[in-house]
Structures are given as C-alpha cells and as structure tokens.
Write a protein that holds these residues in place. Sequence first.
Motif, PDB file in Angstrom:
ATOM      1  N   LEU A  47       0.819  -1.210   0.000  1.00  0.00           N
ATOM      2  CA  LEU A  47       0.000   0.000   0.000  1.00  0.00           C
ATOM      3  C   LEU A  47       0.853   1.260   0.000  1.00  0.00           C
ATOM      4  O   LEU A  47       0.456   2.293  -0.555  1.00  0.00           O
ATOM      5  CB  LEU A  47      -0.947   0.001   1.199  1.00  0.00           C
ATOM      6  CG  LEU A  47      -2.003  -1.109   1.200  1.00  0.00           C
ATOM      7  CD1 LEU A  47      -2.903  -1.000   2.425  1.00  0.00           C
ATOM      8  CD2 LEU A  47      -2.847  -1.077  -0.065  1.00  0.00           C
ATOM      9  N   GLN A  48       2.045   1.195   0.587  1.00  0.00           N
ATOM     10  CA  GLN A  48       2.901   2.372   0.637  1.00  0.00           C
ATOM     11  C   GLN A  48       3.697   2.582  -0.654  1.00  0.00           C
ATOM     12  O   GLN A  48       3.832   3.713  -1.132  1.00  0.00           O
ATOM     13  CB  GLN A  48       3.869   2.286   1.823  1.00  0.00           C
ATOM     14  CG  GLN A  48       4.741   3.535   1.958  1.00  0.00           C
ATOM     15  CD  GLN A  48       5.539   3.552   3.243  1.00  0.00           C
ATOM     16  OE1 GLN A  48       5.497   2.598   4.042  1.00  0.00           O
ATOM     17  NE2 GLN A  48       6.285   4.625   3.478  1.00  0.00           N
ATOM     18  N   TYR A  49       4.214   1.483  -1.224  1.00  0.00           N
ATOM     19  CA  TYR A  49       5.177   1.632  -2.310  1.00  0.00           C
ATOM     20  C   TYR A  49       4.706   1.109  -3.664  1.00  0.00           C
ATOM     21  O   TYR A  49       5.309   1.425  -4.685  1.00  0.00           O
ATOM     22  CB  TYR A  49       6.486   0.920  -1.942  1.00  0.00           C
ATOM     23  CG  TYR A  49       7.202   1.543  -0.775  1.00  0.00           C
ATOM     24  CD1 TYR A  49       7.809   2.790  -0.891  1.00  0.00           C
ATOM     25  CD2 TYR A  49       7.265   0.900   0.462  1.00  0.00           C
ATOM     26  CE1 TYR A  49       8.467   3.372   0.176  1.00  0.00           C
ATOM     27  CE2 TYR A  49       7.924   1.465   1.535  1.00  0.00           C
ATOM     28  CZ  TYR A  49       8.527   2.705   1.391  1.00  0.00           C
ATOM     29  OH  TYR A  49       9.166   3.274   2.455  1.00  0.00           O
ATOM     30  N   MET A  50       3.679   0.290  -3.690  1.00  0.00           N
ATOM     31  CA  MET A  50       3.285  -0.346  -4.955  1.00  0.00           C
ATOM     32  C   MET A  50       1.836  -0.063  -5.331  1.00  0.00           C
ATOM     33  O   MET A  50       1.250  -0.784  -6.132  1.00  0.00           O
ATOM     34  CB  MET A  50       3.535  -1.862  -4.885  1.00  0.00           C
ATOM     35  CG  MET A  50       5.001  -2.221  -4.707  1.00  0.00           C
ATOM     36  SD  MET A  50       5.308  -4.000  -4.774  1.00  0.00           S
ATOM     37  CE  MET A  50       5.088  -4.310  -6.520  1.00  0.00           C
ATOM     38  N   THR A  51       1.270   0.994  -4.776  1.00  0.00           N
ATOM     39  CA  THR A  51      -0.130   1.329  -5.037  1.00  0.00           C
ATOM     40  C   THR A  51      -0.229   2.710  -5.635  1.00  0.00           C
ATOM     41  O   THR A  51       0.322   3.679  -5.086  1.00  0.00           O
ATOM     42  CB  THR A  51      -0.959   1.264  -3.740  1.00  0.00           C
ATOM     43  OG1 THR A  51      -0.808  -0.030  -3.153  1.00  0.00           O
ATOM     44  CG2 THR A  51      -2.427   1.504  -4.019  1.00  0.00           C
ATOM     45  N   ALA A  52      -0.924   2.811  -6.760  1.00  0.00           N
ATOM     46  CA  ALA A  52      -1.145   4.102  -7.416  1.00  0.00           C
ATOM     47  C   ALA A  52      -2.260   4.865  -6.710  1.00  0.00           C
ATOM     48  O   ALA A  52      -3.118   4.272  -6.043  1.00  0.00           O
ATOM     49  CB  ALA A  52      -1.501   3.882  -8.885  1.00  0.00           C
ATOM     50  N   GLU A  53      -2.254   6.172  -6.863  1.00  0.00           N
ATOM     51  CA  GLU A  53      -3.306   6.987  -6.256  1.00  0.00           C
ATOM     52  C   GLU A  53      -4.687   6.583  -6.768  1.00  0.00           C
ATOM     53  O   GLU A  53      -5.680   6.692  -6.063  1.00  0.00           O
ATOM     54  CB  GLU A  53      -3.061   8.467  -6.549  1.00  0.00           C
ATOM     55  CG  GLU A  53      -1.882   9.055  -5.801  1.00  0.00           C
ATOM     56  CD  GLU A  53      -1.743  10.548  -6.039  1.00  0.00           C
ATOM     57  OE1 GLU A  53      -2.703  11.150  -6.568  1.00  0.00           O
ATOM     58  OE2 GLU A  53      -0.691  11.101  -5.686  1.00  0.00           O
ATOM     59  N   ASN A  54      -4.727   6.079  -8.000  1.00  0.00           N
ATOM     60  CA  ASN A  54      -6.015   5.696  -8.592  1.00  0.00           C
ATOM     61  C   ASN A  54      -6.513   4.343  -8.103  1.00  0.00           C
ATOM     62  O   ASN A  54      -7.600   3.916  -8.469  1.00  0.00           O
ATOM     63  CB  ASN A  54      -5.928   5.708 -10.117  1.00  0.00           C
ATOM     64  CG  ASN A  54      -4.817   4.818 -10.653  1.00  0.00           C
ATOM     65  OD1 ASN A  54      -4.492   3.786 -10.053  1.00  0.00           O
ATOM     66  ND2 ASN A  54      -4.212   5.203 -11.771  1.00  0.00           N
ATOM     67  N   ASP A 112       8.466  -0.557 -11.614  1.00  0.00           N
ATOM     68  CA  ASP A 112       7.720  -0.893 -12.830  1.00  0.00           C
ATOM     69  C   ASP A 112       6.266  -0.540 -12.559  1.00  0.00           C
ATOM     70  O   ASP A 112       5.543  -1.277 -11.885  1.00  0.00           O
ATOM     71  CB  ASP A 112       7.873  -2.376 -13.162  1.00  0.00           C
ATOM     72  CG  ASP A 112       7.291  -2.724 -14.525  1.00  0.00           C
ATOM     73  OD1 ASP A 112       6.421  -1.964 -14.999  1.00  0.00           O
ATOM     74  OD2 ASP A 112       7.686  -3.738 -15.109  1.00  0.00           O
ATOM     75  N   ASP A 113       5.857   0.608 -13.102  1.00  0.00           N
ATOM     76  CA  ASP A 113       4.564   1.169 -12.719  1.00  0.00           C
ATOM     77  C   ASP A 113       3.429   0.798 -13.668  1.00  0.00           C
ATOM     78  O   ASP A 113       2.419   1.502 -13.724  1.00  0.00           O
ATOM     79  CB  ASP A 113       4.662   2.687 -12.580  1.00  0.00           C
ATOM     80  CG  ASP A 113       5.069   3.378 -13.872  1.00  0.00           C
ATOM     81  OD1 ASP A 113       5.425   2.669 -14.846  1.00  0.00           O
ATOM     82  OD2 ASP A 113       5.046   4.628 -13.922  1.00  0.00           O
ATOM     83  N   LYS A 114       3.584  -0.291 -14.400  1.00  0.00           N
ATOM     84  CA  LYS A 114       2.430  -0.741 -15.177  1.00  0.00           C
ATOM     85  C   LYS A 114       1.493  -1.532 -14.261  1.00  0.00           C
ATOM     86  O   LYS A 114       1.928  -2.187 -13.307  1.00  0.00           O
ATOM     87  CB  LYS A 114       2.857  -1.566 -16.393  1.00  0.00           C
ATOM     88  CG  LYS A 114       3.568  -2.870 -16.124  1.00  0.00           C
ATOM     89  CD  LYS A 114       3.892  -3.558 -17.451  1.00  0.00           C
ATOM     90  CE  LYS A 114       4.567  -4.897 -17.234  1.00  0.00           C
ATOM     91  NZ  LYS A 114       5.966  -4.775 -16.763  1.00  0.00           N
ATOM     92  N   ALA A 119      -8.864  -0.909   0.333  1.00  0.00           N
ATOM     93  CA  ALA A 119      -7.851  -0.897  -0.727  1.00  0.00           C
ATOM     94  C   ALA A 119      -8.201  -1.908  -1.812  1.00  0.00           C
ATOM     95  O   ALA A 119      -8.020  -1.650  -3.009  1.00  0.00           O
ATOM     96  CB  ALA A 119      -6.475  -1.200  -0.136  1.00  0.00           C
ATOM     97  N   ALA A 120      -8.707  -3.078  -1.403  1.00  0.00           N
ATOM     98  CA  ALA A 120      -9.132  -4.084  -2.384  1.00  0.00           C
ATOM     99  C   ALA A 120     -10.275  -3.548  -3.233  1.00  0.00           C
ATOM    100  O   ALA A 120     -10.291  -3.717  -4.459  1.00  0.00           O
ATOM    101  CB  ALA A 120      -9.557  -5.368  -1.667  1.00  0.00           C
ATOM    102  N   LYS A 121     -11.229  -2.906  -2.585  1.00  0.00           N
ATOM    103  CA  LYS A 121     -12.389  -2.341  -3.296  1.00  0.00           C
ATOM    104  C   LYS A 121     -11.937  -1.263  -4.273  1.00  0.00           C
ATOM    105  O   LYS A 121     -12.391  -1.222  -5.437  1.00  0.00           O
ATOM    106  CB  LYS A 121     -13.369  -1.771  -2.277  1.00  0.00           C
ATOM    107  CG  LYS A 121     -14.624  -1.157  -2.881  1.00  0.00           C
ATOM    108  CD  LYS A 121     -15.563  -0.683  -1.763  1.00  0.00           C
ATOM    109  CE  LYS A 121     -16.819  -0.043  -2.347  1.00  0.00           C
ATOM    110  NZ  LYS A 121     -17.751   0.380  -1.258  1.00  0.00           N
ATOM    111  N   HIS A 122     -11.035  -0.394  -3.836  1.00  0.00           N
ATOM    112  CA  HIS A 122     -10.523   0.680  -4.690  1.00  0.00           C
ATOM    113  C   HIS A 122      -9.804   0.091  -5.910  1.00  0.00           C
ATOM    114  O   HIS A 122      -9.982   0.555  -7.044  1.00  0.00           O
ATOM    115  CB  HIS A 122      -9.574   1.559  -3.871  1.00  0.00           C
ATOM    116  CG  HIS A 122      -9.298   2.894  -4.466  1.00  0.00           C
ATOM    117  ND1 HIS A 122      -8.302   3.733  -4.006  1.00  0.00           N
ATOM    118  CD2 HIS A 122      -9.871   3.556  -5.505  1.00  0.00           C
ATOM    119  CE1 HIS A 122      -8.287   4.833  -4.722  1.00  0.00           C
ATOM    120  NE2 HIS A 122      -9.215   4.758  -5.643  1.00  0.00           N
TER     121      HIS A 122
END
Length: 696
Positions: A311-318, A414-416, A444-447
């Motif tokens: 959640l801190q390093y591998m999650t996009a704002e979207n 790798d932000d894909k 976070a799962a729902k988002h």
Amino acid sequence: MASSARCEERPANRLKHEASPYLLKHATNPVDWYPWGEEAFAAAREQDKPILLSIGYLTCHWCNVMEEESFSDPQVAALINDVFIPIKVDREERPDIDQIYMKACHLLSPACGWPLTLFLSQEGKPFYAGTYIPKENRFGRIGLLNLIPRVKELWAHERESVLKSADSVNAAIISSTIQLPGGDMNGSQLDAAFLAFAQDFDTQYGGFGRSSKFPKPLNLLFLLRYWNRTGNNHALTIVDKTLEAMRQGAIYDHLGYGFHRYTTDRMWRLPHFEKMLYDQALLATAYLEAYQVTGHEKYADTAKEVLDYVLQYMTAENGGFYSAESADSEGVEGKFYLWSVKEIKNVLDQQEAAQAIRIFHIMEDGNYVEPVTGEKTGQNILFIEQGADKIAEFEKIRSKLLSARNMRQRPELDDKVLTDWNGLMIGALAKAAQVLDQPQYGKAAKHGAQFILHNLRSREGKLFHRWRGGRAGLSPTAADYSFMIWGLLELYGWDFDPTWLQHALGLHADLVENYWDEKLGGFYLTAHNTTSLLPRIKESSDTAIPSSNAVSMYNLLKLSRLTGNHAFEEMADTISSLLSPRVKDSPLAFPMLLATLDLALSPSQEVVIVGLKHADDTEKMLQALRKNYVPNAVVLFKPADEENPAINKYAEFTEFMSAIDNKATAYVCTNFKCNFPTTDPAKMLESLRTISEKPR
C-alpha cells in the motif's frame, strides 16, 4: 546516470511508442528494435534475415546487465542489425509469447530463464535458445561478438539445416500443447502429492529444493488444506518451518517489509532483490491462512507488514497496484538493501550499533557474497534469528536504519498495472480484511477492483491486460479473467456487496465465450479470435503464479456453491479430467490444482448468514467464521431488513431463509441441504465441523 546520457545522445527506435517501461528502456539502444508484430516479421521476409527475439522484464537484474553491456554497445548493435531483425518483448505484457518460447528453450537448452534469447526463422520458429549472453566470451559462455558471426554463416550457407531444426522444435512445441483428458482424480492423488512435497522439503532450512529457493506459497496453500483434510501434522510442520525461515531470512526486507523474488542459496540469505506484486499477494495469503490454522500472531504480523509495504510503495493513487520494484539501484544489484559496518555505526549510537550488528548478523568483512564471483563484498544483507524482532530495541533500530535507507536512491519501479496480478492482490487484501478484521485492507481491495473494472474494461465489457500512464491496452489472457474473478469473490466475502458477484459472473461468461475449448475442455490462454503466429496453449502447471486453468477450476467450484448452479461444477470437473494425467505424473508442478482438488472432493459447505449488516450479532457470526480455518466453505450474507435483497437473484436457494427472533441466524448447508438454523456462532462452527468430518 549513464542511461540518461544515452537517452539524450541517441535517436529513439521503434520502441519509443510502447507503454512498457521495459521496452521504453530499450528505446534508445542502437539496436534497431521492433515490438512484436507483423511489421517485424514482414521486415524479416523482405530483408531475408532471421529474427533475434529478446524477452525480459524491467526488474530482472540480468536483463538490465544485457541491456547495459550489449544492447547499448554500438559494436554489438551493428552486428545485431546486420544479421537479424531484432524483436524485444516484455514477458509480463505478453505471457503468451513468453510461455511458448520458454517451451522452446527447454527443448533447446539445459538452462532457461530471463533474459530469454532466441534466434527464429522468418515464420517465428526457434532454432537457438539461451538466457543471458555476455558481450564477449566469459565464464564458459560464448559472447555475442563471437556467436552472431557464426549465425550469419549458418544462415548463409546451412540454412536448410537450420530451418529443418526450427521445424522440428516447432513441431515439438505444438505437440506439447495437445492435452487429452484422463480419468477422474481422487484422494489418492492428494496423498501421492503430499509425499512428493514432503520429499522435496528441506528439513534443515525450510522451503523446497536444496539449492536456489523460491517462496512457493502455492505449495503451502495445498499443504494447509492437506493438513485440514487428514490431520497429518507433518504437512503443518513443513508450512511452519518454511514460513518461519522465510520471515527470518534475507529474502524478507526487515526494514521496509515485503519479500524479494528468490534466493540463490538454500539458507534464504542471498536474495535476488526484485520485489514482485504477485509474490506479495500469494505470500500474504499463505501467512493469513497459517494464522487461521495456528493462531500465531507472528503470521498475522507478517501478512500486515507485506500488505502495508504494497500500500505504501506499490499502489497508485487511482487504486491500481504496480507490478514490481527492481533489484537494482544506481546500476548495482541490491545496493539499496546492503550495509557496511561503517554505515551502521554512522546511523546508530554505539549501543544500538552493537545490538544491530548482533541482531542482523553483520560482519566487518561483510556477510553478502557476490553471486557470480562468490567473493565477499564488505557489504551485509540483513537477516535475523527467531524472536530477534521482538526485543525492546528492535523497532527503534529498524526505524533509524529505514530512515537512513530512504535517503538512498530507491530501486526502479515498474509502474504498469496488470489485470491478472491486480486480481491476486485484490484477493489478498480482501482476505486480510476478513481474517484480521482490518477494514483498511478491504477498502484498498475495493478501490483496486473499481479501478480495474472502470479503466481496464472495454465498452463491450471485455478486459484489457495492461494499464500505464492513462493508457489501457493489450489483449487479455485467461489469467486476467480468472485472477480477477478470484479477487472479486474474496471481495464479496468481505463486504457482501452482490455487485462483486455480478461482475464475477459477467467476467466468467466472457471467459467461457472466448477461451473455453468446447471439444476437450479447459481454457486456452488466448482468446478464440486472436490472430497470432503462435499455437494456442492451455496453462496447466503452476509457476510463481498459479495456472489460469487451476484458478478457473477453483472459481467454478466456488461459484457453483455460491449460486447453486451445478453447470459450473460440471465445467470444473472437465478441467480436472483434462489435467489429471499431468498431475499424476508431476504433482509438484500443480499445487494450485491440488488445493482445488481438495475443494472438489470435500463435502460442500454453504453458510448463509441472515441478519442486519454491521450489527454486533452479525459481526460475531462472521468473525467466528473468519478467525477459523474453513477453506472449503462459501459464505453468503442476506440482509434481514430488505424485502427482496439482491442476493436472491444470484443465489435463489437463499430466498426463504430468514432471521430467527430478529437475531443474526446461520444456515449451514451441504449440497444446499441445510441443518436447523442457529443463532449461536459455536453451534454454527460445530455444524461445519460435522460436515467436514463426513467420509470423503
């Protein structure tokens, strides 16, 4: 950095229009790269050249070495451009291409991996395969400067022999894709598989095998189910020792959390440092299930740490989840994670430094060995003994070291966003929300699910495989559908929003329409309408991620029991029959299918809770289920205060179920035949135990 300078100096090649960070990294190479497509194959025919196919991924250390050492070198590039039409593929974007040519590698070479390097005919048929190839001859490996001229000679003077070899390999690949159904599987396959996993288990250091160690969480998920089925404590011992060893070893990042991809030694101390989204998802799931079985808080803590890292390093704002963090920073593998004694002493006071040196096994000459040369580097990788992270000073030391490390250049991201891997992470987060009663993971799962469904879906409802920088694209694979359905079913199990079931059923219908083999059963990896040079394959065995057919079989069984639609179970049985010959021959390659077979062979367990959402008595019922290990149960919720709740549409058998005395009420059923309803969580669990103990 050198790579930035190259970007400024060189004109971009055809990869400049791609979305993949890995392909874009090669867009300023002097190699005249093509993306995979008809343009490249047409050029090969027109120029009468063979094809060099290079397959890799951004966070792969040796892929980056080959890019820096050879593909950025004008001398090597001139040779490649003269002899070949070069094609570059991101394996994570095109798993269909990667899997076919990995089959070719196993036919042509004793060692396979990434980077995957192949020479192809103009029709895409392989006649040479290897992995990392150095620029010049080194370590007993032929270098590109020597190899490419030989290929040029062969193509010019012995082409008939080369093409005959390519035809032979291609025929073998096609033959390997043909799967004929076998007989039914039963509990004896589970027993045989357990013996195989027990034999492969490293009794001294945990894990599986005796050399390089991959986490293999799917093995652990099967073994937990086998323990649940048989009471065989050795299965649980294997899981316990492996989870403990990984958490203590250097494969785990003790400062920032998360697991590295694998270690090159059997003691878990020499990692390859990339961190993959799928590893975090599947390992978090394994630790959560082990927590349900054992009640050990250390497993819950590890799952939380892993998910907090994501959640801190591998999650996009979207809301989408990124693919991976690289092994390299500043051009050096592992530099971000390694420490000298001097660096430790500069960050910590004298007493703290002494503690850290003891806790993390830090040595003056270093405990980290350079993987290629086998020599010490003066650098240290951090690993601990059991319980060391519970001493009073540990958190203070960890926090100080992490703050200092965060001042370093972080490994490349790798932000894909990949649909299939996001499905796995959505499922892990939703399970964590249930098991740990931590709603932030469910949110976070729902988002994440909302992001995929809104941004990686066409107007017709079909999925896309990849999103990056506002662009969705690439044809989906069966894994995109099956992994997303898995995630959506876990998400339904958290908040009981029937919309998730609706989406899961809709995606399943698309999957069947476009990927199902009507003749022999099973799902093809690619859709029926896909135009490709490559033969269509059905994924059967697991790799670091489960096969799409194993996950589809799991989903079908869950959907059958959630909805009462037996057609789903019949389809699952067809997949089981299709894969049974291979499972019997090589059980170690099929842990996800074996875990699913346990579900198929177990008495069905349907639990319907009728009550008021978020009411105390409803939550007590749900927590009783979630804190216990009941992997083969499906749970539905019917709101007692709605006259015609939406769940009735998807699970008609719930229509006449109601709450007793306005209390949360559990209906425990097997094959949709229900015991007397109860308002007592303990009686509900006893009914489940009674069902699970029936003869199988």
